[in-house]
Design a protein around this motif. Structure first.
Motif, PDB file in Angstrom:
ATOM      1  N   PHE A  35       2.149 -12.762  -1.721  1.00  0.00           N
ATOM      2  CA  PHE A  35       2.395 -11.427  -1.183  1.00  0.00           C
ATOM      3  C   PHE A  35       1.313 -11.102  -0.163  1.00  0.00           C
ATOM      4  CE2 PHE A  35       5.402 -11.022  -4.483  1.00  0.00           C
ATOM      5  CZ  PHE A  35       4.807 -11.473  -5.640  1.00  0.00           C
ATOM      6  N   GLN A  36       1.701 -10.318   0.880  1.00  0.00           N
ATOM      7  CA  GLN A  36       0.758 -10.014   1.958  1.00  0.00           C
ATOM      8  C   GLN A  36       0.992  -8.591   2.453  1.00  0.00           C
ATOM      9  OE1 GLN A  36       0.718 -12.018   6.041  1.00  0.00           O
ATOM     10  NE2 GLN A  36      -0.807 -13.225   4.919  1.00  0.00           N
ATOM     11  N   ASP A  37      -0.102  -7.875   2.720  1.00  0.00           N
ATOM     12  CA  ASP A  37      -0.018  -6.511   3.220  1.00  0.00           C
ATOM     13  C   ASP A  37      -1.258  -6.244   4.060  1.00  0.00           C
ATOM     14  OD1 ASP A  37      -0.549  -3.252   2.346  1.00  0.00           O
ATOM     15  OD2 ASP A  37       1.402  -3.852   3.142  1.00  0.00           O
ATOM     16  N   LYS A  38      -1.191  -5.242   4.917  1.00  0.00           N
ATOM     17  CA  LYS A  38      -2.310  -4.961   5.811  1.00  0.00           C
ATOM     18  C   LYS A  38      -3.425  -4.169   5.141  1.00  0.00           C
ATOM     19  CE  LYS A  38       0.055  -0.902   7.722  1.00  0.00           C
ATOM     20  NZ  LYS A  38       0.573  -0.283   8.962  1.00  0.00           N
ATOM     21  N   LYS A  39      -3.146  -3.587   3.946  1.00  0.00           N
ATOM     22  CA  LYS A  39      -4.175  -2.783   3.285  1.00  0.00           C
ATOM     23  C   LYS A  39      -4.471  -3.262   1.877  1.00  0.00           C
ATOM     24  CE  LYS A  39      -3.506   1.516   5.890  1.00  0.00           C
ATOM     25  NZ  LYS A  39      -3.212   2.965   5.804  1.00  0.00           N
ATOM     26  N   LYS A  40      -3.440  -3.272   0.988  1.00  0.00           N
ATOM     27  CA  LYS A  40      -3.703  -3.646  -0.400  1.00  0.00           C
ATOM     28  C   LYS A  40      -2.434  -4.140  -1.067  1.00  0.00           C
ATOM     29  CE  LYS A  40      -2.875   0.822  -2.678  1.00  0.00           C
ATOM     30  NZ  LYS A  40      -3.410   1.823  -3.611  1.00  0.00           N
ATOM     31  N   ILE A  41      -2.621  -4.839  -2.189  1.00  0.00           N
ATOM     32  CA  ILE A  41      -1.526  -5.330  -3.028  1.00  0.00           C
ATOM     33  C   ILE A  41      -1.813  -4.855  -4.462  1.00  0.00           C
ATOM     34  CG2 ILE A  41      -0.369  -7.343  -4.002  1.00  0.00           C
ATOM     35  CD1 ILE A  41       0.323  -6.992  -1.139  1.00  0.00           C
ATOM     36  N   ASP A  42      -0.825  -4.172  -5.068  1.00  0.00           N
ATOM     37  CA  ASP A  42      -0.920  -3.744  -6.468  1.00  0.00           C
ATOM     38  C   ASP A  42      -0.091  -4.694  -7.323  1.00  0.00           C
ATOM     39  OD1 ASP A  42      -0.815  -0.266  -5.500  1.00  0.00           O
ATOM     40  OD2 ASP A  42      -2.537  -1.550  -5.902  1.00  0.00           O
ATOM     41  N   LEU A  43      -0.694  -5.226  -8.390  1.00  0.00           N
ATOM     42  CA  LEU A  43      -0.036  -6.195  -9.264  1.00  0.00           C
ATOM     43  C   LEU A  43       0.024  -5.671 -10.692  1.00  0.00           C
ATOM     44  CD1 LEU A  43      -1.617  -9.616  -8.217  1.00  0.00           C
ATOM     45  CD2 LEU A  43       0.641  -8.770  -7.630  1.00  0.00           C
ATOM     46  N   ILE A  44       1.108  -6.025 -11.397  1.00  0.00           N
ATOM     47  CA  ILE A  44       1.195  -5.861 -12.846  1.00  0.00           C
ATOM     48  C   ILE A  44       1.601  -7.217 -13.412  1.00  0.00           C
ATOM     49  CG2 ILE A  44       2.261  -4.658 -14.763  1.00  0.00           C
ATOM     50  CD1 ILE A  44       2.885  -2.355 -12.952  1.00  0.00           C
ATOM     51  N   LEU A  45       0.790  -7.782 -14.287  1.00  0.00           N
ATOM     52  CA  LEU A  45       1.040  -9.088 -14.892  1.00  0.00           C
ATOM     53  C   LEU A  45       1.434  -8.870 -16.346  1.00  0.00           C
ATOM     54  CD1 LEU A  45      -2.066 -10.987 -13.475  1.00  0.00           C
ATOM     55  CD2 LEU A  45       0.173 -10.664 -12.403  1.00  0.00           C
ATOM     56  N   GLY A  46       2.645  -9.254 -16.703  1.00  0.00           N
ATOM     57  CA  GLY A  46       3.112  -9.071 -18.072  1.00  0.00           C
ATOM     58  C   GLY A  46       2.389  -9.974 -19.052  1.00  0.00           C
TER      59      GLY A  46
ATOM     60  N   HIS B   4       0.811  -1.224   0.000  1.00  0.00           N
ATOM     61  CA  HIS B   4       0.000   0.000   0.000  1.00  0.00           C
ATOM     62  C   HIS B   4       0.837   1.263   0.000  1.00  0.00           C
ATOM     63  CE1 HIS B   4       1.049  -0.165   4.265  1.00  0.00           C
ATOM     64  NE2 HIS B   4       0.669   1.094   4.348  1.00  0.00           N
ATOM     65  N   SER B   5       2.087   1.188   0.467  1.00  0.00           N
ATOM     66  CA  SER B   5       2.951   2.363   0.504  1.00  0.00           C
ATOM     67  C   SER B   5       3.753   2.546  -0.778  1.00  0.00           C
ATOM     68  CB  SER B   5       3.907   2.257   1.696  1.00  0.00           C
ATOM     69  OG  SER B   5       4.766   1.138   1.560  1.00  0.00           O
ATOM     70  N   GLY B   6       3.569   1.646  -1.763  1.00  0.00           N
ATOM     71  CA  GLY B   6       4.322   1.740  -3.005  1.00  0.00           C
ATOM     72  C   GLY B   6       5.645   1.007  -2.980  1.00  0.00           C
TER      73      GLY B   6
ATOM     74  N   THR C  99      -7.695  -5.816  -2.074  1.00  0.00           N
ATOM     75  CA  THR C  99      -7.748  -5.384  -0.684  1.00  0.00           C
ATOM     76  C   THR C  99      -8.315  -6.500   0.160  1.00  0.00           C
ATOM     77  OG1 THR C  99      -9.927  -4.395  -1.061  1.00  0.00           O
ATOM     78  CG2 THR C  99      -8.007  -2.965  -1.353  1.00  0.00           C
ATOM     79  N   LYS C 100      -8.527  -6.215   1.438  1.00  0.00           N
ATOM     80  CA  LYS C 100      -9.066  -7.220   2.348  1.00  0.00           C
ATOM     81  C   LYS C 100     -10.512  -7.581   1.958  1.00  0.00           C
ATOM     82  CE  LYS C 100      -8.120  -4.596   5.852  1.00  0.00           C
ATOM     83  NZ  LYS C 100      -8.006  -4.061   7.224  1.00  0.00           N
ATOM     84  N   GLY C 101     -10.943  -8.764   2.296  1.00  0.00           N
ATOM     85  CA  GLY C 101     -12.295  -9.187   1.968  1.00  0.00           C
ATOM     86  C   GLY C 101     -12.289 -10.127   0.778  1.00  0.00           C
ATOM     87  N   ASP C 102     -13.419 -10.210   0.107  1.00  0.00           N
ATOM     88  CA  ASP C 102     -13.548 -11.087  -1.052  1.00  0.00           C
ATOM     89  C   ASP C 102     -12.695 -10.587  -2.215  1.00  0.00           C
ATOM     90  OD1 ASP C 102     -15.286 -12.722   0.287  1.00  0.00           O
ATOM     91  OD2 ASP C 102     -17.061 -11.627  -0.401  1.00  0.00           O
ATOM     92  N   PRO C 103     -12.285 -11.475  -3.098  1.00  0.00           N
ATOM     93  CA  PRO C 103     -11.484 -11.038  -4.266  1.00  0.00           C
ATOM     94  C   PRO C 103     -12.267 -10.010  -5.076  1.00  0.00           C
ATOM     95  CG  PRO C 103     -11.447 -13.428  -4.062  1.00  0.00           C
ATOM     96  CD  PRO C 103     -12.466 -12.926  -3.075  1.00  0.00           C
ATOM     97  N   GLU C 104     -11.631  -8.880  -5.319  1.00  0.00           N
ATOM     98  CA  GLU C 104     -12.257  -7.808  -6.078  1.00  0.00           C
ATOM     99  C   GLU C 104     -11.177  -6.959  -6.692  1.00  0.00           C
ATOM    100  OE1 GLU C 104     -14.736  -5.321  -3.806  1.00  0.00           O
ATOM    101  OE2 GLU C 104     -15.318  -4.023  -5.437  1.00  0.00           O
ATOM    102  N   VAL C 105     -11.268  -6.728  -7.984  1.00  0.00           N
ATOM    103  CA  VAL C 105     -10.283  -5.892  -8.668  1.00  0.00           C
ATOM    104  C   VAL C 105     -10.475  -4.466  -8.234  1.00  0.00           C
ATOM    105  CG1 VAL C 105      -9.422  -5.104 -10.896  1.00  0.00           C
ATOM    106  CG2 VAL C 105     -10.214  -7.446 -10.619  1.00  0.00           C
ATOM    107  N   GLY C 106      -9.377  -3.824  -7.779  1.00  0.00           N
ATOM    108  CA  GLY C 106      -9.464  -2.450  -7.310  1.00  0.00           C
ATOM    109  C   GLY C 106      -9.482  -1.470  -8.456  1.00  0.00           C
TER     110      GLY C 106
END
Length: 301
Positions: free
Chosen positions: A254-265, A236-238, A294-301
């Motif tokens: 990967f694990q974080d307390k708020k969110k995970i940003d992904l880029i898939l080539g 979440h902090s970049g 983010t936390k909860g059910d899988p959902e694209v941010g």
């Protein structure tokens, strides 16, 4: 009587007629050259993207922020330089992403890229080799029930014989002890049997695997199930958690307390598991995707 060539000698021969018929065809421009001139007249991919961005009132930094494509790569693509993309697959993905960001249809630009670079859209790997590998896999050995039965019979016979032999000795020894007198009592107190301690309850096998995932964090597992792909993950902090290539069969969590940003080539080669649940997707091979969970059910941010 004339001296010189006769009128028949002035008539063109068959070879002359063939030469005249072939000469205009040789002087006609080649089709390949015409196609090349036509391609030269087309606007370049970078110019089209840059003009569309300017019309949309966007800066390079704004496009980079919205698409997660780095600023140097955006500048290079707008200059029609695709050497920094890392290959045809990634170049097509960047063109598709930038075109959508500035409101263009990416299909004509990708077709123009393939025509100019001699490339073709990636073809999914056929599944035949996988099934061939399954067919040639050796069959598991079946248990040898005959040998097991023979061993069990031998064990039973040996136990019965040992019990009968030991019982005869106990009878004779008991008679002799009674004649000579009672055996002296042992000075050690008899050991009391301990009550059976109830076994710890086993976990219910029906519990879902998601119970092991902490609910106060977001957990993302990336599995390169169908091929290799470049992966980038940030918290979440970049802060960059991973930036590299996953080979086929490899996985990262990967694990974080708020969110995970992904880029898939190459999103078509990836299986995603978010917070213990598999994410169903319809990504195409070679498609570049940017996702946030983010936390909860899988959902694209």
């Amino acid at each position: 009587m004339s001296i010189g060539n006769s009128p028949e000698d002035d008539r063109p021969s068959d070879d002359d007629r063939l030469d005249r018929q072939a000469r205009p065809a040789a002087e006609t421009p080649a089709a390949d050259g015409w196609a090349a001139d036509r391609r030269a007249d087309e606007p370049k991919i970078g110019d089209v993207l840059r003009q569309a961005r300017v019309r949309a009132g966007l800066t390079v930094d704004e496009v980079s922020t919205s698409t997660r494509v780095r600023v140097p790569i955006v500048h290079a693509i707008e200059a029609d330089d695709f050497s920094r993309c890392g290959g045809d697959v990634y170049a097509r993905g960047h063109i598709r992403t930038l075109a959508r960001a500035v409101g263009l249809d990416p299909a004509p630009l990708i077709a123009q890229y393939d025509a100019g670079h001699g490339g073709h859209p990636p073809v999914p790997t056929p599944a035949a080799p996988l099934f061939e590998a399954e067919r040639i896999r050796s069959e598991p050995r079946r248990p040898n029930w005959t040998a097991a039965m023979v061993a069990a019979i031998v064990a039973v016979i040996g136990f019965v014989g040992f019990t009968a032999f030991s019982g005869g000795d106990d009878e004779g020894g008991g008679t002799k002890s009674m004649a000579e007198g009672a055996a002296p009592a042992s000075s050690k107190p008899a050991v009391k049997p301990k009550p059976n301690k109830p076994a710890d309850p086993k976990p219910d096998p029906s519990d879902s695997a998601i119970a092991g995932v902490p609910r106060d964090k977001v957990t993302v597992k990336v599995n390169a199930a169908d091929g290799r792909s470049w992966i980038s993950a940030k918290d979440h902090s970049g802060r960059t958690l991973f930036d590299g290539v996953l080979e086929e069969g490899q996985a990262k969590t990967f694990q974080d307390k708020k969110k995970i940003d992904l880029i898939l080539g190459d999103a078509g080669a990836i299986e995603l598991y978010v917070n213990g649940k598999q994410v169903e997707n319809e990504f195409e091979p070679g498609q570049v995707e940017r996702l946030t969970y983010t936390k909860g059910d899988p959902e694209v941010g």
